[in-house]
Design a protein around this motif. Sequence first.
Motif, short mmCIF file in Angstrom:
data_model
loop_
_atom_site.label_atom_id
_atom_site.label_comp_id
_atom_site.label_asym_id
_atom_site.label_seq_id
_atom_site.Cartn_x
_atom_site.Cartn_y
_atom_site.Cartn_z
N ASP A 45 0.83 -1.21 0.00
CA ASP A 45 0.00 0.00 0.00
C ASP A 45 0.86 1.25 0.00
O ASP A 45 0.52 2.23 -0.67
CB ASP A 45 -0.90 0.00 1.25
N TYR A 46 1.94 1.22 0.79
CA TYR A 46 2.78 2.42 0.89
C TYR A 46 4.25 2.01 0.90
O TYR A 46 4.62 0.88 1.26
CB TYR A 46 2.49 3.19 2.18
N LEU A 47 5.08 3.00 0.54
CA LEU A 47 6.52 2.79 0.53
C LEU A 47 7.19 4.02 1.12
O LEU A 47 6.86 5.15 0.74
CB LEU A 47 6.98 2.59 -0.92
N VAL A 48 8.09 3.78 2.08
CA VAL A 48 8.92 4.88 2.61
C VAL A 48 10.33 4.65 2.08
O VAL A 48 10.94 3.61 2.37
CB VAL A 48 8.92 4.90 4.15
N THR A 49 10.87 5.58 1.32
CA THR A 49 12.22 5.43 0.80
C THR A 49 13.21 6.15 1.71
O THR A 49 12.87 7.16 2.32
CB THR A 49 12.34 6.00 -0.63
N GLY A 50 14.43 5.63 1.80
CA GLY A 50 15.48 6.30 2.60
C GLY A 50 15.22 6.17 4.09
O GLY A 50 14.77 5.12 4.57
N CYS A 98 2.10 6.15 9.61
CA CYS A 98 1.20 5.28 10.40
C CYS A 98 0.11 6.11 11.06
O CYS A 98 -1.07 5.72 11.08
CB CYS A 98 1.98 4.53 11.47
N ARG A 99 0.50 7.28 11.60
CA ARG A 99 -0.49 8.16 12.25
C ARG A 99 -1.57 8.56 11.25
O ARG A 99 -2.76 8.54 11.54
CB ARG A 99 0.24 9.39 12.80
N GLU A 100 -1.15 8.89 10.05
CA GLU A 100 -2.11 9.32 9.02
C GLU A 100 -3.01 8.15 8.60
O GLU A 100 -4.21 8.31 8.40
CB GLU A 100 -1.36 9.87 7.80
N ILE A 101 -2.42 6.95 8.51
CA ILE A 101 -3.23 5.78 8.12
C ILE A 101 -4.28 5.50 9.20
O ILE A 101 -5.44 5.22 8.90
CB ILE A 101 -2.32 4.55 7.91
N MET A 135 -0.61 9.70 -1.50
CA MET A 135 0.58 9.25 -2.24
C MET A 135 1.02 7.88 -1.73
O MET A 135 1.00 7.62 -0.54
CB MET A 135 1.74 10.23 -2.03
N LYS A 136 1.43 7.05 -2.65
CA LYS A 136 1.92 5.72 -2.25
C LYS A 136 3.38 5.80 -1.77
O LYS A 136 3.76 5.16 -0.80
CB LYS A 136 1.83 4.77 -3.44
N VAL A 137 4.18 6.61 -2.44
CA VAL A 137 5.62 6.66 -2.12
C VAL A 137 5.92 7.90 -1.29
O VAL A 137 5.56 9.03 -1.67
CB VAL A 137 6.46 6.67 -3.42
N HIS A 138 6.55 7.69 -0.15
CA HIS A 138 6.89 8.79 0.76
C HIS A 138 8.41 8.84 0.93
O HIS A 138 9.00 7.88 1.44
CB HIS A 138 6.21 8.58 2.11
N ALA A 139 9.01 9.92 0.48
CA ALA A 139 10.47 10.05 0.61
C ALA A 139 10.79 10.32 2.07
O ALA A 139 10.26 11.25 2.69
CB ALA A 139 10.96 11.20 -0.26
N GLY A 140 11.64 9.47 2.66
CA GLY A 140 11.96 9.59 4.07
C GLY A 140 12.64 10.92 4.39
O GLY A 140 13.56 11.34 3.70
N ILE A 141 12.14 11.56 5.45
CA ILE A 141 12.75 12.83 5.89
C ILE A 141 13.95 12.51 6.77
O ILE A 141 13.87 11.62 7.63
CB ILE A 141 11.72 13.66 6.69
N GLN A 142 15.04 13.24 6.54
CA GLN A 142 16.22 13.02 7.38
C GLN A 142 16.27 14.08 8.46
O GLN A 142 16.56 15.24 8.18
CB GLN A 142 17.47 13.10 6.51
N PRO A 143 15.96 13.71 9.70
CA PRO A 143 15.96 14.72 10.77
C PRO A 143 17.37 14.99 11.27
O PRO A 143 18.29 14.22 10.98
CB PRO A 143 15.14 14.03 11.86
#
Length: 495
Positions: free
Chosen positions: A108-113, A123-126, A134-142
């Motif tokens: 269903d979803y993909l987190v890259t990076g 997960c909170r949004e789901i 959006m299916k693909v979520h680019a990982g945020i680098q904190p």
Amino acid sequence: MTILLSTLNARYAHASLGLRYLLANMGDLQDQTRLQEFVIGAKTTEIVERLLASAPRIIGFGVYIWNVEETTKVVAMLKRVAPQITIVLGGPEVSFEHGEQAIVKLADYLVTGWGDVTFPKLCREILQGPTPLMKVHAGIQPPMAEINMPYTLYTDHDIAHRTIYVEASRGCPFKCEFCLSALDKTAWPFGLDTFLAELESLHARGARLFKFVDRTFNLNIKTSLKIMQFFLDKLEANPDDPVYAHFELVPDHLPDALKEGISKFPPGALQFEIGIQSFNPEVQALVSRKQDNAKAADNIRWLCEHSHAHLHVDLIAGLPGEDVASFARGFDQLVALKPHEIQFGILKRLRGTPIIRHTEQFGMVFDPYPPYTILATDRIDFATMQRLVRFARYWDLVANSGRFTHTIARMLGSAPFDNFMAFSDWIYSKTDATHRIALDRLAALVSQWLQLQGMSKLDANELVGSDYAGRMDAPADKAKPAVSAPVRQARHLAA
Ligand code: SF4
């Protein structure tokens, strides 16, 4: 349980650091999240049954080169028997070139990076809405200080029975084109004091074996020295309670201060993994690997002669511009430096790595299926590449296994690569196998090979027997099934 974090590790001993990072950073969702790890080779139905037992709403899978095929089957089955569960993927194997990947199509979803922040947010949004479009979520680098360290999540059972992976930094400033870390462009350190406090608490809980997944441990010498001092203090405080640390080093950067620290460690306490990959300057230039070969060789020699560290040194066959003769020269050069193990890897085309730019010019043909091993280049044809693959396997069995320490020197003689290649071709012709060769049978074959090279049976058996106290002429016993190790080029991505 609302959220399960799951992966298939290459071995039971490999506790997933990546999943523990996700769990440590789940925030208000942590109480509803649990880890469930498996080992590759498990039955798909059993994995699915166990995942479904806690009726999760979301399952997050860590996808790596060594588990992508099996994880694809797990996700496909889940989508058939429990389509109501939301599947989220992450990990290096699905972070690049994922457009056509079967597992990504199923999920269903993909987190890259980096997933530390983006996975819990998703997960909170789901769970609470609004449903992410959006299916693909680019990982945020904190900032590194905002990432919770996961070490309290190693259970007492993990500490007692599994490898404890730790990382003082992420990323790598170098750009070797066969490596996924080449995309990082820099390294980001975690706060050293916090990290050392975590090591302290792991040690107090009984951890004695620490494997650092940092790409280049000796990048910042001040940090390296402080971390090494942590281990030296433990060893000095209680010499009868050994502690063991594994680091990856770049070979041409070993200033005197670091050498001094290394030389203080007793036998059995330090293990270094050192990437040489190729000694050929033209090949190094082609793959953007900056390495001072003379300095690297000096440092390996120094480590062998003046430290008690156990050295694994990596070479990769199949790089662009490298033919068998040039690889053989590098191999012989490395054998002469006498590291404890030479890890002979065959190039893999890891998704996202820039090595692909050489494909056409150097006739590079890769297996389209994981682990995407090189099959042929313009300088090494398919059949020769398979001979090299077998060489690597027999090298592990005979040389790296440490079972033939006296015998191997005799087998290698003055032309290590050529002599071992001849042995490799011969033993394959005798066994038709590279796995499931029982130790008794292997010892008998090694002795037979030495006799073919002109040794008397008595001398050959005596030499092999000095390493191996088994029977020389014993029939093969029941070999244990081979356990596949994680792909070496990708092993540090286990985090
Ligand atoms: S091979 Fe080692 S030095 Fe090169 S980019 Fe990868 S991690 Fe960095």
